[in-house]
Design a protein around this motif. Structure first.
Motif, PDB file in Angstrom:
ATOM      1  N   LYS A 138       0.820  -1.212   0.000  1.00 21.79           N
ATOM      2  CA  LYS A 138       0.000   0.000   0.000  1.00 21.79           C
ATOM      3  C   LYS A 138       0.855   1.263   0.000  1.00 21.79           C
ATOM      4  N   MET A 139       2.060   1.185   0.584  1.00 22.50           N
ATOM      5  CA  MET A 139       2.910   2.365   0.712  1.00 22.50           C
ATOM      6  C   MET A 139       3.875   2.542  -0.453  1.00 22.50           C
ATOM      7  N   THR A 140       3.644   1.878  -1.563  1.00 21.66           N
ATOM      8  CA  THR A 140       4.479   2.080  -2.749  1.00 21.66           C
ATOM      9  C   THR A 140       3.765   2.947  -3.772  1.00 21.66           C
ATOM     10  N   ALA A 141       2.767   3.705  -3.326  1.00 22.69           N
ATOM     11  CA  ALA A 141       2.047   4.605  -4.228  1.00 22.69           C
ATOM     12  C   ALA A 141       3.018   5.627  -4.812  1.00 22.69           C
ATOM     13  N   PRO A 142       2.982   5.845  -6.116  1.00 22.10           N
ATOM     14  CA  PRO A 142       3.957   6.739  -6.753  1.00 22.10           C
ATOM     15  C   PRO A 142       3.848   8.189  -6.311  1.00 22.10           C
ATOM     16  N   GLU A 143       2.705   8.586  -5.721  1.00 27.32           N
ATOM     17  CA  GLU A 143       2.565   9.980  -5.301  1.00 27.32           C
ATOM     18  C   GLU A 143       3.279  10.276  -3.983  1.00 27.32           C
ATOM     19  N   LEU A 144       3.792   9.253  -3.299  1.00 29.49           N
ATOM     20  CA  LEU A 144       4.503   9.474  -2.049  1.00 29.49           C
ATOM     21  C   LEU A 144       5.913   9.979  -2.332  1.00 29.49           C
ATOM     22  N   ASP A 145       6.314  11.060  -1.654  1.00 22.09           N
ATOM     23  CA  ASP A 145       7.657  11.585  -1.871  1.00 22.09           C
ATOM     24  C   ASP A 145       8.673  10.747  -1.106  1.00 22.09           C
ATOM     25  N   ALA A 146       9.952  10.969  -1.407  1.00 23.53           N
ATOM     26  CA  ALA A 146      11.018  10.138  -0.839  1.00 23.53           C
ATOM     27  C   ALA A 146      11.108  10.242   0.675  1.00 23.53           C
ATOM     28  N   GLY A 147      10.588  11.315   1.243  1.00 27.57           N
ATOM     29  CA  GLY A 147      10.645  11.478   2.684  1.00 27.57           C
ATOM     30  C   GLY A 147       9.561  10.739   3.429  1.00 27.57           C
ATOM     31  N   HIS A 148       8.534  10.277   2.708  1.00 26.81           N
ATOM     32  CA  HIS A 148       7.396   9.651   3.377  1.00 26.81           C
ATOM     33  C   HIS A 148       6.983   8.329   2.742  1.00 26.81           C
ATOM     34  N   CYS A 149       7.870   7.713   1.994  1.00 29.60           N
ATOM     35  CA  CYS A 149       7.529   6.444   1.359  1.00 29.60           C
ATOM     36  C   CYS A 149       7.864   5.285   2.304  1.00 29.60           C
ATOM     37  N   TRP A 150       7.896   4.084   1.765  1.00 34.59           N
ATOM     38  CA  TRP A 150       8.089   2.893   2.593  1.00 34.59           C
ATOM     39  C   TRP A 150       9.433   2.878   3.313  1.00 34.59           C
ATOM     40  N   ASP A 151      10.448   3.490   2.726  1.00 31.04           N
ATOM     41  CA  ASP A 151      11.746   3.558   3.403  1.00 31.04           C
ATOM     42  C   ASP A 151      11.604   4.217   4.775  1.00 31.04           C
ATOM     43  N   HIS A 152      10.836   5.301   4.825  1.00 34.98           N
ATOM     44  CA  HIS A 152      10.601   6.001   6.092  1.00 34.98           C
ATOM     45  C   HIS A 152       9.876   5.091   7.082  1.00 34.98           C
ATOM     46  N   VAL A 153       8.858   4.391   6.621  1.00 33.52           N
ATOM     47  CA  VAL A 153       8.094   3.498   7.498  1.00 33.52           C
ATOM     48  C   VAL A 153       9.000   2.411   8.069  1.00 33.52           C
ATOM     49  N   GLU A 154       9.856   1.855   7.238  1.00 34.56           N
ATOM     50  CA  GLU A 154      10.789   0.830   7.719  1.00 34.56           C
ATOM     51  C   GLU A 154      11.725   1.385   8.790  1.00 34.56           C
ATOM     52  N   ARG A 155      12.286   2.556   8.526  1.00 33.03           N
ATOM     53  CA  ARG A 155      13.216   3.132   9.503  1.00 33.03           C
ATOM     54  C   ARG A 155      12.521   3.405  10.828  1.00 33.03           C
ATOM     55  N   VAL A 156      11.335   3.992  10.761  1.00 35.67           N
ATOM     56  CA  VAL A 156      10.597   4.317  11.985  1.00 35.67           C
ATOM     57  C   VAL A 156      10.251   3.049  12.762  1.00 35.67           C
ATOM     58  N   THR A 157       9.774   2.032  12.063  1.00 33.42           N
ATOM     59  CA  THR A 157       9.387   0.795  12.744  1.00 33.42           C
ATOM     60  C   THR A 157      10.587   0.116  13.379  1.00 33.42           C
ATOM     61  N   ARG A 158      11.688   0.084  12.661  1.00 32.60           N
ATOM     62  CA  ARG A 158      12.892  -0.556  13.210  1.00 32.60           C
ATOM     63  C   ARG A 158      13.399   0.201  14.436  1.00 32.60           C
ATOM     64  N   THR A 159      13.411   1.528  14.354  1.00 35.18           N
ATOM     65  CA  THR A 159      13.832   2.328  15.509  1.00 35.18           C
ATOM     66  C   THR A 159      12.873   2.141  16.675  1.00 35.18           C
ATOM     67  N   ALA A 160      11.580   2.104  16.377  1.00 36.80           N
ATOM     68  CA  ALA A 160      10.578   1.927  17.430  1.00 36.80           C
ATOM     69  C   ALA A 160      10.749   0.585  18.135  1.00 36.80           C
ATOM     70  N   LEU A 161      11.062  -0.458  17.387  1.00 32.40           N
ATOM     71  CA  LEU A 161      11.292  -1.766  18.003  1.00 32.40           C
ATOM     72  C   LEU A 161      12.534  -1.736  18.896  1.00 32.40           C
ATOM     73  N   ARG A 162      13.543  -1.027  18.466  1.00 31.91           N
ATOM     74  CA  ARG A 162      14.743  -0.877  19.299  1.00 31.91           C
ATOM     75  C   ARG A 162      14.400  -0.157  20.602  1.00 31.91           C
ATOM     76  N   LEU A 163      13.645   0.930  20.488  1.00 29.50           N
ATOM     77  CA  LEU A 163      13.250   1.674  21.682  1.00 29.50           C
ATOM     78  C   LEU A 163      12.356   0.832  22.587  1.00 29.50           C
TER      79      LEU A 163
END
Length: 226
Positions: A27-52
């Protein structure tokens, strides 16, 4: 616009959430998403959140689900509160996970509270962790990269030619100037983190923001800060 490529499920994703990872990524591979808010961002946030979550002894299952779905609302075209839209879209996806009703409710609360602009303070530790992880992704080298990636989409100028660093009494206008976003948001994040683990990570990233601005001052021939 940037499209995030499909990839295998990384090893840090808990086994119970591999299917949710696949669904959210699709769902997060929609072409209208900019590089700051695409799936890469979601992955980073989730991984950091799991660490925290591990360091703060929070419910990792709640944190993982909330992290994977926190920006789902950005896939809906139009302006508005993407966090609220994410809360509306998430329940059917959460129902297919191992979360209990109580855990799902905590995940939805975390998603609904994570947005910086709303100024909400989550009640549960899991919500605090998601908010911390999302804000950590806005500072440091990644935060700077995301800031300039956003500008490539919106077309805002790099800085005000008359007052690049908002030192002449001008209010920051990050709709017009990229560097103004440092003063309207990024530099303020340091004092908003809830957990000790996030505050420790934020120290280095905040220092990188200030070092970047100092280098900008040198290259633009502006007066150094005191």
């Amino acid at each position: 616009m940037t499209r995030c490529d499909e990839r295998p499920v990384p090893g840090w994703v808990p086994e119970a959430f591999r299917e949710l990872y696949f669904v959210a990524a699709a769902k997060m591979t929609a072409p209208e998403l900019d590089a700051g808010h695409c799936w890469d961002h979601v992955e980073r946030v989730t991984r950091t959140a799991l660490r925290l979550a591990g360091e703060e002894q929070a419910d990792a299952a709640v944190v993982c689900a909330a992290g994977l779905l926190h920006d789902l609302g950005r896939t809906v075209p139009g302006e508005g509160d993407h966090a609220r839209r994410s809360v509306e879209l998430a329940p059917p996806l959460l129902s297919g996970t191992c979360l209990s009703a109580h855990q799902a409710a905590l995940a939805l609360d975390a998603i609904g509270d994570h947005r910086y602009r709303d100024g909400k303070v989550p009640a549960a530790i899991e919500g605090k962790i998601l908010q911390d992880a999302d804000r950590l992704d806005a500072v440091g080298a990644i935060g700077i990269a995301r800031c300039f990636a956003k500008s490539s989409v919106t077309g805002r100028r790099l800085y005000s030619p008359d007052d690049p660093f908002c030192t002449a009494g001008r209010e920051p206008d990050d709709n017009r100037y990229t560097i103004d976003h440092f003063y309207s948001k990024l530099l303020k994040l340091k004092d908003t983190f809830h957990t000790a683990s996030a505050r420790k990570l934020a120290e280095r990233r905040h220092a990188f923001l200030t070092a970047f601005l100092e280098e900008m001052r040198v290259e633009l021939g502006a007066s150094p800060t005191a």
